[in-house]
Design a protein around this motif. Structure first.
Motif, PDB file in Angstrom:
ATOM      1  N   LEU A   1       0.822  -1.214   0.000  1.00  0.00           N
ATOM      2  CA  LEU A   1       0.000   0.000   0.000  1.00  0.00           C
ATOM      3  C   LEU A   1       0.853   1.261   0.000  1.00  0.00           C
ATOM      4  CD1 LEU A   1      -2.864  -1.030   2.428  1.00  0.00           C
ATOM      5  CD2 LEU A   1      -3.136  -0.288   0.062  1.00  0.00           C
ATOM      6  N   TYR A   2       1.894   1.271   0.836  1.00  0.00           N
ATOM      7  CA  TYR A   2       2.694   2.487   0.919  1.00  0.00           C
ATOM      8  C   TYR A   2       3.583   2.675  -0.298  1.00  0.00           C
ATOM      9  CZ  TYR A   2       1.022   3.553   5.572  1.00  0.00           C
ATOM     10  OH  TYR A   2       0.216   3.880   6.638  1.00  0.00           O
ATOM     11  N   ASN A   3       3.932   1.599  -0.989  1.00  0.00           N
ATOM     12  CA  ASN A   3       4.615   1.794  -2.262  1.00  0.00           C
ATOM     13  C   ASN A   3       3.652   2.365  -3.309  1.00  0.00           C
ATOM     14  OD1 ASN A   3       7.438   1.305  -2.444  1.00  0.00           O
ATOM     15  ND2 ASN A   3       7.095  -0.836  -1.919  1.00  0.00           N
ATOM     16  N   GLY A   4       2.370   2.015  -3.195  1.00  0.00           N
ATOM     17  CA  GLY A   4       1.379   2.652  -4.059  1.00  0.00           C
ATOM     18  C   GLY A   4       1.276   4.138  -3.786  1.00  0.00           C
ATOM     19  N   VAL A   5       1.238   4.507  -2.503  1.00  0.00           N
ATOM     20  CA  VAL A   5       1.229   5.923  -2.134  1.00  0.00           C
ATOM     21  C   VAL A   5       2.499   6.605  -2.630  1.00  0.00           C
ATOM     22  CG1 VAL A   5       1.155   7.549  -0.205  1.00  0.00           C
ATOM     23  CG2 VAL A   5      -0.193   5.443  -0.114  1.00  0.00           C
ATOM     24  N   ASN A   6       3.614   5.922  -2.466  1.00  0.00           N
ATOM     25  CA  ASN A   6       4.908   6.431  -2.898  1.00  0.00           C
ATOM     26  C   ASN A   6       4.891   6.785  -4.386  1.00  0.00           C
ATOM     27  OD1 ASN A   6       7.633   7.052  -2.800  1.00  0.00           O
ATOM     28  ND2 ASN A   6       8.314   4.936  -2.918  1.00  0.00           N
ATOM     29  N   THR A   7       4.311   5.919  -5.205  1.00  0.00           N
ATOM     30  CA  THR A   7       4.243   6.154  -6.640  1.00  0.00           C
ATOM     31  C   THR A   7       3.387   7.371  -6.967  1.00  0.00           C
ATOM     32  OG1 THR A   7       4.440   3.769  -7.020  1.00  0.00           O
ATOM     33  CG2 THR A   7       3.660   5.104  -8.863  1.00  0.00           C
ATOM     34  N   ILE A   8       2.222   7.457  -6.352  1.00  0.00           N
ATOM     35  CA  ILE A   8       1.302   8.567  -6.631  1.00  0.00           C
ATOM     36  C   ILE A   8       1.891   9.891  -6.169  1.00  0.00           C
ATOM     37  CG2 ILE A   8      -0.953   9.531  -6.025  1.00  0.00           C
ATOM     38  CD1 ILE A   8      -1.976   6.619  -5.859  1.00  0.00           C
ATOM     39  N   VAL A   9       2.452   9.901  -4.970  1.00  0.00           N
ATOM     40  CA  VAL A   9       3.059  11.129  -4.457  1.00  0.00           C
ATOM     41  C   VAL A   9       4.261  11.531  -5.313  1.00  0.00           C
ATOM     42  CG1 VAL A   9       4.290  12.137  -2.498  1.00  0.00           C
ATOM     43  CG2 VAL A   9       2.241  10.777  -2.110  1.00  0.00           C
ATOM     44  N   GLY A  10       5.051  10.547  -5.771  1.00  0.00           N
ATOM     45  CA  GLY A  10       6.180  10.855  -6.643  1.00  0.00           C
ATOM     46  C   GLY A  10       5.739  11.535  -7.928  1.00  0.00           C
ATOM     47  N   ALA A  11       4.663  11.041  -8.533  1.00  0.00           N
ATOM     48  CA  ALA A  11       4.146  11.653  -9.760  1.00  0.00           C
ATOM     49  C   ALA A  11       3.705  13.086  -9.507  1.00  0.00           C
ATOM     50  CB  ALA A  11       2.986  10.824 -10.308  1.00  0.00           C
ATOM     51  N   ALA A  12       2.973  13.302  -8.420  1.00  0.00           N
ATOM     52  CA  ALA A  12       2.448  14.643  -8.134  1.00  0.00           C
ATOM     53  C   ALA A  12       3.561  15.630  -7.803  1.00  0.00           C
ATOM     54  CB  ALA A  12       1.450  14.559  -6.978  1.00  0.00           C
ATOM     55  N   VAL A  13       4.504  15.206  -6.961  1.00  0.00           N
ATOM     56  CA  VAL A  13       5.540  16.121  -6.493  1.00  0.00           C
ATOM     57  C   VAL A  13       6.553  16.434  -7.588  1.00  0.00           C
ATOM     58  CG1 VAL A  13       7.474  16.362  -4.899  1.00  0.00           C
ATOM     59  CG2 VAL A  13       5.285  15.497  -4.080  1.00  0.00           C
ATOM     60  N   PHE A  14       7.123  15.399  -8.212  1.00  0.00           N
ATOM     61  CA  PHE A  14       8.129  15.649  -9.240  1.00  0.00           C
ATOM     62  C   PHE A  14       7.535  16.392 -10.431  1.00  0.00           C
ATOM     63  CE2 PHE A  14      10.432  12.178  -7.080  1.00  0.00           C
ATOM     64  CZ  PHE A  14      11.683  12.769  -6.978  1.00  0.00           C
ATOM     65  N   GLY A  15       6.310  16.032 -10.798  1.00  0.00           N
ATOM     66  CA  GLY A  15       5.685  16.695 -11.931  1.00  0.00           C
ATOM     67  C   GLY A  15       5.448  18.170 -11.687  1.00  0.00           C
ATOM     68  N   SER A  16       4.903  18.505 -10.526  1.00  0.00           N
ATOM     69  CA  SER A  16       4.608  19.912 -10.246  1.00  0.00           C
ATOM     70  C   SER A  16       5.879  20.722 -10.009  1.00  0.00           C
ATOM     71  CB  SER A  16       3.677  20.028  -9.043  1.00  0.00           C
ATOM     72  OG  SER A  16       4.252  19.461  -7.886  1.00  0.00           O
ATOM     73  N   LEU A  17       6.856  20.139  -9.314  1.00  0.00           N
ATOM     74  CA  LEU A  17       8.091  20.876  -9.039  1.00  0.00           C
ATOM     75  C   LEU A  17       8.952  21.056 -10.280  1.00  0.00           C
ATOM     76  CD1 LEU A  17       9.171  19.565  -5.515  1.00  0.00           C
ATOM     77  CD2 LEU A  17       7.854  21.597  -6.125  1.00  0.00           C
TER      78      LEU A  17
END
Length: 557
Positions: free
Chosen positions: A284-300
């Motif tokens: 589950l937390y690797n799933g969260v990790n993937t989603i948060v990575g997409a949002a953070v790296f993409g926006s930054l």
């Protein structure tokens, strides 16, 4: 469902403090090199892209780096379980340094993108191997203290990188080369020092695996990632319903199926061993990790464009504007590390971090051309605080429950899923931005038709005859080229304002999508229950001073 359920780690080799400090220095230099590279390039990329006439292609400079780093992150973790951490770490640093030199010599955006891919081949091992080496040398109760120093490295790099990147980007030339090229050349001495320290100080590794490398997993992972990311990058140009785009997505889907089959067939020898995913918290937390990575790296990746193009800041000034983000990462990360170590609970910190990232991202989504700069600084600080709270404890959650023989692959999965999310996020968000910005600029010019200042500038032949303004006004039909944005420096402010407003409007869409992704991650992160780990389970937290004495005694037994 609990946060733990981990077996006790097997004994680790005894290492004296002096040697441990030298090992940490070598690992921290490697991490610093990788983290510094990302923040330096982020600050200098607009200058680089303008110089190489490829601003609209800059996504590939990030995407190629992320693709190769994603693939090799999982590979390094698994190969280090088989062949040892030290030789793999040296190979990773050597590839990263070689790629840095080649990037500094690039003469086109295409060449830079290819050479960034070479850098990524090395970058994939720098973080995952650093945590794996640490896990080999220290018992779980001591790891969190040293891992906090790794977090500090990323914080320092986040402070230094934008300023140094802006400094190099602002130099016309230094030592016979364009200033921005030194943003890559600076990695050479750092990499050499890291290799020398690791070669001399890291000698043993417990829990070597006898499995064979998962070659089928590597091939099918490439077959999955490359077509999908290429389709995302070129989809806006070809059309999302075109045969080329749909064909690439189909090839990627086949690659994903084959990758999953290869991992299942390989079992414990897989790049991502399937037994690890039997732990629901890990999954589950690797799933969260993937989603948060997409949002953070993409926006930054888009934020520096807002600061430099829309707000007109120099690379150095834009880097300084991101210092509140860095401060938030450092302060929040250290506070959360202390809290998790004391209580053993991490879910609250993770959820609070995601909420703060959502707040910062949605705030970015409200920015226009006339938004005051202080808002960007405060929003960046909020975003950084969320990043520090979330990712600092997410690794703790993912490490729990790993068997020692899967430590390299398991820790590698943290960087793998974060990187794969970041790779997709950067590709999708840049495609979204460049796919919509032309229309948004045209709409902004249509809205400005009745503005007195705009009409006065448009009626003045002395203004409209200037080359920069002619390039600018092509945007009224959405036809402006964004490969080189330097013309904005010489453009009339009255004519440029609708252009900048259109760019800001396209960026708002990116940030709003990012915030929505974070909301999905928040929902997923709510699923596991948060319990204090039982003593004696081999987790990386020690009994709290506030625990009952009986519980602490049981933990010592």
């Amino acid at each position: 469902m609990t946060d733990t359920a981990s077996p006790a780690d097997t004994p680790v080799p005894v290492i004296d403090r002096r040697r441990m400090r030298l090992v940490m220095a070598g690992l921290m230099l490697g991490l610093f090199m990788s983290a510094l590279d990302q923040t330096i390039i982020s600050a200098a990329l607009r200058t680089i892209a303008d110089d190489l006439n490829g601003l609209s292609q800059q996504a590939w400079a990030n995407t190629s780096y992320m693709i190769t780093s994603v693939v090799t992150t999982a590979l390094y973790g698994k190969l280090s379980d088989i062949y040892g951490r030290r030789p793999l770490y040296v190979i990773a640093v050597a590839l990263f340094v070689a790629g840095s030199v080649l990037c500094g010599l690039a003469s086109s955006m295409v060449m830079l993108s290819v050479f960034r891919g070479v850098q990524g081949l090395g970058a994939g091992g720098l973080m995952s191997l650093a945590f794996a080496i640490l896990a080999d040398l220290l018992p779980p109760t001591e790891r969190s203290r040293y891992q906090a120093w790794f977090g500090a490295v990323f914080g320092v790099a986040a402070v230094v990188g934008p300023v140094v990147g802006g400094f190099f980007a602002g130099l016309d030339a230094f030592a016979g080369a364009d200033g921005w090229r030194w943003a890559f050349f600076i990695n050479v001495p750092v990499g050499i020092a890291a290799v020398l320290l690791i070669l001399s100080q890291v000698r043993v590794q417990a829990n070597r695996s006898t499995d064979k490398p998962d070659i089928a997993g590597v091939i099918t992972l490439v077959l999955f990632l490359v077509p999908v990311l290429f389709a995302v990058e070129e989809g806006p140009k070809w059309g999302w319903g075109s045969a080329g785009t749909l064909g690439l997505f189909a090839v990627g889907a086949v690659g994903l199926v084959l990758f999953l089959m290869a991992q299942r067939r390989a079992g414990g020898a897989a790049l991502l061993p399937t037994p690890m995913f039997r732990n629901p918290v890990f999954s589950l937390y690797n799933g969260v990790n993937t989603i948060v990575g997409a949002a953070v790296f993409g926006s930054l990746a888009v934020l520096p464009l807002y600061l430099q193009i829309v707000k007109g800041l120099s690379p150095t000034e834009a880097g300084l504007m991101l210092l509140p983000q860095t401060l938030g990462i450092i302060v929040a990360g250290r506070m959360c590390s202390a809290y998790v170590t004391r209580t053993g609970k991490f879910k609250g910190s993770m959820l609070a971090g995601i909420v703060l990232m959502m707040a910062g991202t949605f705030w970015f989504g409200s920015f226009g051309a006339d938004t005051e700069l202080w808002q960007a600084g405060v929003a960046a600080g909020v975003m950084g605080s969320g990043i520090g709270m979330c990712w600092q404890v997410m690794l703790v959650a993912i490490q729990r429950g790993l068997e020692p023989r899967y430590m390299g692959a398991g820790i590698g999965s943290f960087a793998f899923f974060r990187s794969i999310g970041g790779t997709v996020g950067i590709s999708v968000f840049f495609s979204l931005f460049f796919g919509t910005v032309g229309g948004r600029i045209a709409d902004a010019y249509a809205d400005a038709a009745n503005d007195p200042g705009f009409k006065a500038a448009l009626a003045d032949p002395a203004v409209t005859s200037q080359p920069a303004n002619q390039t600018l006004l092509a945007g009224r039909n959405g036809a402006v080229s964004l490969d080189d944005s330097s013309f904005l420096t010489h453009a009339d402010a009255r004519l440029a304002h609708p252009f900048l407003e259109g760019m800001a409007d396209a960026m708002q869409t990116v940030f709003l999508v990012s915030g929505t992704l974070l909301a999905v991650g928040l929902v997923l992160a709510l699923i596991p229950r948060d319990r204090r780990p039982e003593t004696g389970t081999g987790t990386d937290t020690a009994p709290s001073a506030t625990e009952p004495k009986e519980a602490a005694a049981a933990g010592r037994k």
